[in-house]
Design a protein around this motif. Structure first.
Motif, short mmCIF file in Angstrom:
data_model
loop_
_atom_site.label_atom_id
_atom_site.label_comp_id
_atom_site.label_asym_id
_atom_site.label_seq_id
_atom_site.Cartn_x
_atom_site.Cartn_y
_atom_site.Cartn_z
N LEU A 1 0.79 -1.29 0.12
CA LEU A 1 0.05 0.17 0.12
C LEU A 1 0.92 1.31 0.01
O LEU A 1 0.43 2.34 -0.52
CB LEU A 1 -0.81 -0.05 1.13
CG LEU A 1 -1.95 -0.98 1.07
CD1 LEU A 1 -2.82 -1.45 2.51
CD2 LEU A 1 -3.14 -0.56 -0.05
N LEU A 2 1.95 0.97 0.80
CA LEU A 2 3.00 2.31 0.77
C LEU A 2 3.32 2.56 -0.87
O LEU A 2 3.52 3.86 -1.22
CB LEU A 2 4.17 2.01 1.48
CG LEU A 2 5.04 3.10 1.99
CD1 LEU A 2 4.09 3.61 3.11
CD2 LEU A 2 6.20 2.65 2.92
N THR A 3 3.52 1.49 -1.63
CA THR A 3 3.94 1.80 -3.12
C THR A 3 3.00 2.51 -3.68
O THR A 3 2.92 3.40 -4.72
CB THR A 3 4.24 0.26 -3.72
OG1 THR A 3 5.03 -0.58 -2.73
CG2 THR A 3 4.90 0.51 -5.03
N PHE A 4 1.66 1.96 -3.43
CA PHE A 4 0.44 2.45 -4.15
C PHE A 4 0.48 3.95 -3.69
O PHE A 4 -0.05 4.74 -4.58
CB PHE A 4 -0.93 2.22 -3.46
CG PHE A 4 -1.23 1.06 -4.56
CD1 PHE A 4 -0.95 -0.34 -4.29
CD2 PHE A 4 -2.35 1.09 -5.24
CE1 PHE A 4 -1.61 -1.60 -5.15
CE2 PHE A 4 -3.12 0.01 -6.09
CZ PHE A 4 -2.62 -1.09 -5.78
N MET A 5 0.42 4.65 -2.56
CA MET A 5 0.66 5.87 -2.16
C MET A 5 1.48 6.61 -2.58
O MET A 5 1.42 7.71 -2.97
CB MET A 5 0.70 5.85 -0.39
CG MET A 5 -0.51 5.29 0.17
SD MET A 5 -0.72 5.70 1.89
CE MET A 5 0.60 4.83 2.62
N MET A 6 2.78 6.05 -2.72
CA MET A 6 3.88 6.96 -3.39
C MET A 6 3.75 7.23 -4.73
O MET A 6 3.81 8.26 -5.55
CB MET A 6 5.11 6.02 -3.47
CG MET A 6 5.50 5.43 -2.01
SD MET A 6 6.67 6.81 -1.51
CE MET A 6 7.42 5.53 0.01
N GLY A 7 2.79 6.06 -5.70
CA GLY A 7 2.81 6.17 -7.05
C GLY A 7 1.62 7.22 -7.43
O GLY A 7 1.62 7.83 -8.47
N ASP A 8 0.47 7.39 -6.23
CA ASP A 8 -0.44 8.20 -6.78
C ASP A 8 -1.19 8.77 -5.35
O ASP A 8 -1.80 8.06 -4.64
CB ASP A 8 -1.34 7.50 -7.56
CG ASP A 8 -2.90 8.30 -7.74
OD1 ASP A 8 -2.76 9.76 -7.71
OD2 ASP A 8 -3.76 7.64 -8.31
N PRO A 9 -0.94 10.18 -5.15
CA PRO A 9 -1.41 10.52 -3.93
C PRO A 9 -3.11 10.64 -3.53
O PRO A 9 -3.37 10.68 -2.85
CB PRO A 9 -1.01 12.38 -3.99
CG PRO A 9 0.02 12.20 -5.17
CD PRO A 9 -0.16 10.94 -5.95
N LYS A 10 -3.75 10.41 -4.82
CA LYS A 10 -5.16 10.25 -4.76
C LYS A 10 -5.42 9.03 -4.08
O LYS A 10 -6.43 8.65 -3.39
CB LYS A 10 -5.80 10.25 -6.09
CG LYS A 10 -5.94 11.53 -6.78
CD LYS A 10 -6.87 11.78 -7.95
CE LYS A 10 -6.60 10.90 -8.92
NZ LYS A 10 -5.45 11.10 -9.65
N CYS A 11 -4.37 7.91 -4.05
CA CYS A 11 -4.77 6.80 -3.32
C CYS A 11 -4.30 6.86 -1.75
O CYS A 11 -4.94 5.74 -0.93
CB CYS A 11 -3.79 5.63 -3.73
SG CYS A 11 -3.89 5.36 -5.47
N ILE A 12 -3.95 7.81 -1.34
CA ILE A 12 -3.26 7.79 -0.09
C ILE A 12 -4.44 7.67 1.05
O ILE A 12 -4.30 6.67 1.96
CB ILE A 12 -2.61 9.22 0.35
CG1 ILE A 12 -1.41 9.38 -0.57
CG2 ILE A 12 -2.18 9.24 1.75
CD1 ILE A 12 -0.50 10.38 -0.31
N SER A 13 -5.52 8.16 1.01
CA SER A 13 -6.73 8.52 1.95
C SER A 13 -7.20 6.85 2.09
O SER A 13 -7.34 6.23 2.96
CB SER A 13 -7.71 9.32 1.59
OG SER A 13 -8.69 9.08 2.43
N ARG A 14 -7.57 6.23 0.67
CA ARG A 14 -8.11 4.82 0.80
C ARG A 14 -6.92 3.90 1.40
O ARG A 14 -7.34 3.12 2.42
CB ARG A 14 -8.57 4.56 -0.58
CG ARG A 14 -9.97 5.02 -0.97
CD ARG A 14 -10.26 4.55 -2.06
NE ARG A 14 -9.47 5.71 -3.12
CZ ARG A 14 -9.20 5.37 -4.67
NH1 ARG A 14 -9.84 4.52 -5.10
NH2 ARG A 14 -8.55 6.18 -5.39
N ALA A 15 -5.66 4.23 0.97
CA ALA A 15 -4.79 3.15 1.29
C ALA A 15 -4.59 3.12 2.88
O ALA A 15 -4.54 2.18 3.36
CB ALA A 15 -3.33 3.62 0.66
#
Lengths: 223, 223
Positions: free
Chosen positions: A171-185
């Motif tokens: 999930l950290l990788t997801f967040m790094m890749g796209d800030p829009k993912c952060i809240s859900r991640a």
């Protein structure tokens, strides 16, 4: 004769505590399964019902606590029975807090279900199943006085910890890749962390069971 | 005369449990303070020492557990004393887990200290102080049988929850703004979450104390 009657009564009371604990454990397992289902199947209504169900777990905690105190006061048990009852008192606290964790997971599911799915949930259900099995086995180890099973639960905790770390890394990788993912991640990380805490509670129970059986404390010596 | 001697002895034993619990509480408070200090002052060596110190908390848990079981077996207490001892058994479990949380915070501090500081820590020390006060007051409420103080602890929990949410929101903004912050922000969030759990343990203790004093269970009725 009088003595035998007393002893039979006492056994009955210990059995009642045992059965109530297993009943509570069964309900907690259902809560874990439903919390996960409400997330995976995006079933917010099930999440709501599971949050409301936590009330039943809380009630069972009080019932078992009172029963234990009553038996301690009236029967004045010694040795093994005393350890059994005092351990039951500690175990209900862990079970109640597992219920709280399930309710927390449902709250995150409720939020996550309102947004597009970030990714399919594959590891979380596996983790939930592992944690649920650990709870069941820890309680079985308690009622059967099975230290081998309790040791297995302590060992299984590592798998859950590893799954949690793997999920967090992903999930950290997801967040790094796209800030829009952060809240859900972040919410999914909280779910993963909640499952890890459930497994920790099961481990705590198992460690106390080993202590009860062996009569010495391994809680702080097992790696 | 014999009876009086017995009763004095018994009071002594209850006092011993009381004192050991306060000793454990005091050590846990030191752990919370040092965990925070190791983070704020970037003192990794203190973090290491605090992690190692958790061993003392674990030992105290075992000592108090054994003492409680011994008193239950030998004195067969009733009513108030019985509630006191069974509650002591539950409280040590919470204290021990607070120690675990402190050790976890130190592990995050150890990691964070190796990277440039993300921002000055302002709210976290406030939160740590609030959580530590709650632990102290919950134990004071227990040994004094002070239900008003226990109720205060339950109410204070909300401030800690709010601080935690505020910290999480702030860090989320950091993460959204710069992906390079994500890994550090996540660790700070874990610290904040750890402090929130410490406050939860204090609240659990306070709720059980109210139960002991009032003789009825408010654990699941207080909002």
């Amino acid at each position: 004769m009088e003595r035998e009657h007393f002893s039979r009564q006492f056994d009955n009371e210990l059995n009642q505590i045992r059965e109530k604990l297993l009943e509570m454990g069964g309900k907690v397992e259902v809560m874990i399964a439903n919390a996960m289902k409400s997330l995976v199947e995006r079933d917010t209504e099930l999440a709501e019902r599971t949050i409301a169900f936590d009330h039943e777990i809380n009630t069972l905690e009080m019932v078992i606590d009172e029963k234990c105190l009553e038996v301690l006061a009236r029967r004045q048990p010694a040795a093994r029975d005393l350890r059994f009852i005092t351990l039951a008192l500690k175990i209900v606290t862990d079970l109640e807090r597992i219920g709280d964790q399930c309710a927390n997971i449902c709250k995150r599911a409720r939020e996550l279900n309102q947004e597009p799915a970030l990714k399919p949930y594959i590891d979380l259900p596996r983790m939930a199943q592992a944690a649920s099995d650990m709870v069941k086995e820890a309680l079985d180890a308690f009622v059967r006085g099975d230290d081998a099973l309790a040791i297995k639960v302590c060992q299984d905790d590592q798998c859950v910890d590893e799954l949690n770390e793997q999920i967090q890394r992903e999930l950290l990788t997801f967040m790094m890749g796209d800030p829009k993912c952060i809240s859900r991640a972040m919410k999914i990380i909280q779910v993963s962390k909640g499952l890890e805490r459930i497994a920790d509670h099961a481990t705590n129970i198992a460690e106390m069971v080993i202590f009860m059986i062996k009569g010495k404390d391994i809680r702080h010596t097992i790696a």
